[in-house]
Write a protein that holds these residues in place. Structure first.
Motif, PDB file in Angstrom:
ATOM      1  N   ARG A  96       0.831  -1.217   0.000  1.00 33.89           N
ATOM      2  CA  ARG A  96       0.000   0.000   0.000  1.00 33.89           C
ATOM      3  C   ARG A  96       0.857   1.254   0.000  1.00 33.89           C
ATOM      4  O   ARG A  96       0.550   2.229  -0.701  1.00 33.89           O
ATOM      5  CB  ARG A  96      -0.916   0.023   1.225  1.00 33.89           C
TER       6      ARG A  96
ATOM      7  N   ILE B  48      -0.965  -1.545  -8.571  1.00 31.57           N
ATOM      8  CA  ILE B  48      -1.576  -2.825  -8.229  1.00 31.57           C
ATOM      9  C   ILE B  48      -1.542  -3.772  -9.431  1.00 31.57           C
ATOM     10  O   ILE B  48      -1.354  -4.979  -9.286  1.00 31.57           O
ATOM     11  CB  ILE B  48      -3.014  -2.606  -7.728  1.00 31.57           C
TER      12      ILE B  48
ATOM     13  N   LEU C 280       1.857  -5.310  -9.440  1.00 31.19           N
ATOM     14  CA  LEU C 280       1.947  -6.363  -8.424  1.00 31.19           C
ATOM     15  C   LEU C 280       1.244  -7.623  -8.919  1.00 31.19           C
ATOM     16  O   LEU C 280       1.749  -8.738  -8.776  1.00 31.19           O
ATOM     17  CB  LEU C 280       1.301  -5.885  -7.115  1.00 31.19           C
ATOM     18  N   ARG C 281       0.077  -7.423  -9.498  1.00 27.90           N
ATOM     19  CA  ARG C 281      -0.691  -8.560 -10.012  1.00 27.90           C
ATOM     20  C   ARG C 281       0.125  -9.335 -11.042  1.00 27.90           C
ATOM     21  O   ARG C 281       0.198 -10.562 -10.999  1.00 27.90           O
ATOM     22  CB  ARG C 281      -1.992  -8.050 -10.637  1.00 27.90           C
TER      23      ARG C 281
ATOM     24  N   ILE D 205       2.788 -11.395  -9.405  1.00 26.64           N
ATOM     25  CA  ILE D 205       2.266 -12.616  -8.779  1.00 26.64           C
ATOM     26  C   ILE D 205       1.872 -13.632  -9.844  1.00 26.64           C
ATOM     27  O   ILE D 205       2.148 -14.827  -9.721  1.00 26.64           O
ATOM     28  CB  ILE D 205       1.080 -12.271  -7.859  1.00 26.64           C
TER      29      ILE D 205
ATOM     30  N   TYR E 159       2.963 -20.320  -6.941  1.00 27.41           N
ATOM     31  CA  TYR E 159       1.611 -19.744  -6.902  1.00 27.41           C
ATOM     32  C   TYR E 159       0.679 -20.609  -6.062  1.00 27.41           C
ATOM     33  O   TYR E 159      -0.121 -20.102  -5.272  1.00 27.41           O
ATOM     34  CB  TYR E 159       1.086 -19.623  -8.332  1.00 27.41           C
TER      35      TYR E 159
ATOM     36  N   TYR F  78      -0.811 -16.630   0.871  1.00 25.49           N
ATOM     37  CA  TYR F  78      -1.224 -15.432   0.130  1.00 25.49           C
ATOM     38  C   TYR F  78      -0.211 -14.289   0.203  1.00 25.49           C
ATOM     39  O   TYR F  78       0.222 -13.755  -0.820  1.00 25.49           O
ATOM     40  CB  TYR F  78      -2.573 -14.999   0.698  1.00 25.49           C
TER      41      TYR F  78
ATOM     42  N   LYS G   3       3.071 -14.821  -1.484  1.00 24.67           N
ATOM     43  CA  LYS G   3       3.032 -14.519  -2.920  1.00 24.67           C
ATOM     44  C   LYS G   3       3.128 -13.016  -3.153  1.00 24.67           C
ATOM     45  O   LYS G   3       3.754 -12.571  -4.122  1.00 24.67           O
ATOM     46  CB  LYS G   3       1.742 -15.073  -3.539  1.00 24.67           C
ATOM     47  N   TRP G   4       2.510 -12.258  -2.288  1.00 23.60           N
ATOM     48  CA  TRP G   4       2.605 -10.802  -2.450  1.00 23.60           C
ATOM     49  C   TRP G   4       4.054 -10.337  -2.383  1.00 23.60           C
ATOM     50  O   TRP G   4       4.497  -9.549  -3.215  1.00 23.60           O
ATOM     51  CB  TRP G   4       1.813 -10.102  -1.334  1.00 23.60           C
TER      52      TRP G   4
ATOM     53  N   HIS H  21      -6.662  -5.167  -3.830  1.00 21.73           N
ATOM     54  CA  HIS H  21      -5.862  -5.445  -4.355  1.00 21.73           C
ATOM     55  C   HIS H  21      -5.289  -6.343  -4.970  1.00 21.73           C
ATOM     56  O   HIS H  21      -4.937  -6.557  -5.274  1.00 21.73           O
ATOM     57  CB  HIS H  21      -5.448  -5.672  -3.579  1.00 21.73           C
ATOM     58  N   SER H  22      -4.995  -6.989  -5.112  1.00 22.66           N
ATOM     59  CA  SER H  22      -4.189  -7.832  -5.284  1.00 22.66           C
ATOM     60  C   SER H  22      -4.557  -8.946  -5.898  1.00 22.66           C
ATOM     61  O   SER H  22      -5.358  -9.066  -6.474  1.00 22.66           O
ATOM     62  CB  SER H  22      -3.962  -8.231  -4.212  1.00 22.66           C
ATOM     63  N   HIS H  23      -4.137  -9.790  -5.791  1.00 17.39           N
ATOM     64  CA  HIS H  23      -4.293 -10.780  -6.615  1.00 17.39           C
ATOM     65  C   HIS H  23      -4.016 -11.945  -6.026  1.00 17.39           C
ATOM     66  O   HIS H  23      -3.401 -12.049  -5.187  1.00 17.39           O
ATOM     67  CB  HIS H  23      -3.255 -10.736  -7.476  1.00 17.39           C
ATOM     68  N   ASP H  24      -4.320 -12.803  -6.493  1.00 16.85           N
ATOM     69  CA  ASP H  24      -3.999 -14.002  -6.251  1.00 16.85           C
ATOM     70  C   ASP H  24      -4.555 -14.661  -5.235  1.00 16.85           C
ATOM     71  O   ASP H  24      -5.293 -14.332  -4.672  1.00 16.85           O
ATOM     72  CB  ASP H  24      -2.758 -13.953  -6.000  1.00 16.85           C
ATOM     73  N   HIS H  25      -4.229 -15.676  -4.889  1.00 17.24           N
ATOM     74  CA  HIS H  25      -5.144 -16.554  -4.400  1.00 17.24           C
ATOM     75  C   HIS H  25      -4.874 -17.314  -3.207  1.00 17.24           C
ATOM     76  O   HIS H  25      -4.590 -16.865  -2.249  1.00 17.24           O
ATOM     77  CB  HIS H  25      -5.331 -17.467  -5.439  1.00 17.24           C
TER      78      HIS H  25
ATOM     79  N   CYS I 217      -7.501 -12.910  -9.444  1.00 16.39           N
ATOM     80  CA  CYS I 217      -6.644 -12.631  -8.293  1.00 16.39           C
ATOM     81  C   CYS I 217      -7.514 -12.523  -7.047  1.00 16.39           C
ATOM     82  O   CYS I 217      -8.150 -13.495  -6.680  1.00 16.39           O
ATOM     83  CB  CYS I 217      -5.801 -11.393  -8.538  1.00 16.39           C
ATOM     84  N   SER I 218      -7.523 -11.385  -6.397  1.00 16.05           N
ATOM     85  CA  SER I 218      -8.299 -11.280  -5.159  1.00 16.05           C
ATOM     86  C   SER I 218      -8.801  -9.861  -4.957  1.00 16.05           C
ATOM     87  O   SER I 218      -8.944  -9.414  -3.822  1.00 16.05           O
ATOM     88  CB  SER I 218      -7.436 -11.690  -3.968  1.00 16.05           C
TER      89      SER I 218
ATOM     90  N   LYS J   3     -10.346 -15.656  -1.752  1.00 16.91           N
ATOM     91  CA  LYS J   3      -9.094 -15.742  -2.513  1.00 16.91           C
ATOM     92  C   LYS J   3      -8.790 -17.168  -2.949  1.00 16.91           C
ATOM     93  O   LYS J   3      -7.766 -17.428  -3.558  1.00 16.91           O
ATOM     94  CB  LYS J   3      -7.942 -15.226  -1.626  1.00 16.91           C
TER      95      LYS J   3
END
Lengths: 122, 231
Positions: A38, A50, A53-54, A57, A65, A70, A73-74, B3-7, B138-139, B154
């Motif tokens: 953030r 974002i 970032l996506r 990932i 993955y 979670y 992965k971030w 945000h974000s993504h994934d799972h 993603c999420s 997610k």
């Protein structure tokens, strides 16, 4: 579109098991990773968006993955993009990780004062 | 924002037990060394996170207090914010219209709620339509309106199946949508987040916004549940 064209993260419509209505209390280390994202993404101009970032990932190997949690992965995706954008270098990250590991092994503090307990629980 | 993504959540080896201490140049070594225990999770990704945070602080992108303040800011965002929005929409038809037309601006102008990340589209459940929200890629989730997303949102299971078998997934959440109602599934993106405006339950005529907000739960604003009154 055949499944051959799908990237790993693109799972909408695929078969899967029953949804388990699970959740958990977020850990301080998870909240610190979220805060990093953030802080970097809400700057003007953003250090990382974002969407970036996506992508970071999504480009993780499928075994990562699906194999790590979670916020792991971030941080993996975030640091990939930060290296790509020359915000951080791989070398300095590797060196600092070794230093962090050594300090933890020695029982030394790693998290900055005032940050360590923030957000404990949820 | 989210945000974000994934799972989903794989094995979660986080288990920290932070105790206070400082870091930085000139470490203070006065702290108690007696019980030797890992203060922080020591896995690869935990160390990566600590390394990145330290380096970014040293490079001046932010400082430790910024990290703390951001955590507190996100912690302060909970489903109660979404519930207050829904309750206001149920009791103020003109607000509801503006909310459905321009969610982000209306919340900022009229409730001083900053959606922060991305745009927000509010979709209304009616006698004819039931809406449910997902982020298949993603999420993405309206974190600054509903708080952090639950783990299941997610998960591979939810992301994969709710777009193809929404009624079945809703059934798994204990939510039965009659065949006379259309089910619409909304797929969120990094730049566009959705929130469901659930149907106001019968038997709440004359209730105050506060009373109404008290019965509105997170899942009803994602769309996997409807608002029900406690028995």
């Amino acid at each position: 579109m055949t499944d051959d064209t799908r990237q790993h993260h693109d799972m909408g419509g695929l078969d899967a098991e029953t949804v388990q209505p699970s959740t958990h209390e977020f850990e301080p280390w998870e909240k610190r990773i979220e805060a990093l994202v953030r802080l970097l993404s809400l700057r003007q101009p953003p250090i990382i968006t974002i969407d970036e970032l996506r992508r970071g990932i999504e480009e993780l190997p499928p075994e990562v993955y699906d194999g790590v949690s979670y916020y792991e992965k971030w941080i993996a995706g975030l640091t990939e993009i930060l290296v790509e954008k020359d915000v951080l270098s791989r070398e300095e990250l590797d060196a600092r990780m070794a230093d962090v590991a050594a300090r933890k092994a020695a029982g030394e503090p790693v998290v900055e004062k005032g940050v360590e307990n923030s957000g404990g629980g949820a | 924002m989210p945000h974000s993504h994934d799972h989903d959540d794989g094995p979660d080896d986080g288990h920290d037990d932070d105790t206070g201490h400082s870091h930085g140049h000139g470490h203070d070594h006065d702290h108690d060394h007696t019980p030797i225990q890992a203060d922080e999770p020591t896995g690869h990704y935990h160390n990566l996170a600590d390394a990145a945070r330290e380096l970014l602080i040293e490079k001046g992108y932010f400082d430790g207090s910024d990290v703390r303040e951001m955590i507190e800011r996100i912690d302060s965002r909970t489903p109660a914010i979404g519930a207050s929005i829904v309750a206001k929409a149920w009791t103020d038809p003109s607000f509801k219209e503006r909310l459905l037309t321009n969610g982000k601006k209306t919340l900022k102008d009229e409730m001083d709620i900053d959606v922060v990340v991305a745009d927000l589209v509010v979709v209304e459940n009616t006698e004819d339509v039931h809406n449910v929200v997902v982020c298949t890629l993603c999420s993405c989730y309206p974190v600054f309106v509903l708080g952090r997303p639950p783990d299941w949102y997610k998960s591979r299971e939810y992301r994969s199946r709710v777009v193809r078998h929404p009624r079945q997934v809703l059934h798994e959440f204990g939510t039965e949508i009659g065949d006379d109602r259309e089910v619409r599934v909304h797929d969120s993106t990094a730049d566009m987040r959705y929130m469901v405006l659930p149907k106001r339950p019968a038997g709440t005529d004359g209730w105050s916004e506060e009373q109404l907000a008290g019965v509105i739960g997170r899942d009803s604003m994602i769309g996997v549940a409807e608002v029900e009154l406690p028995n």
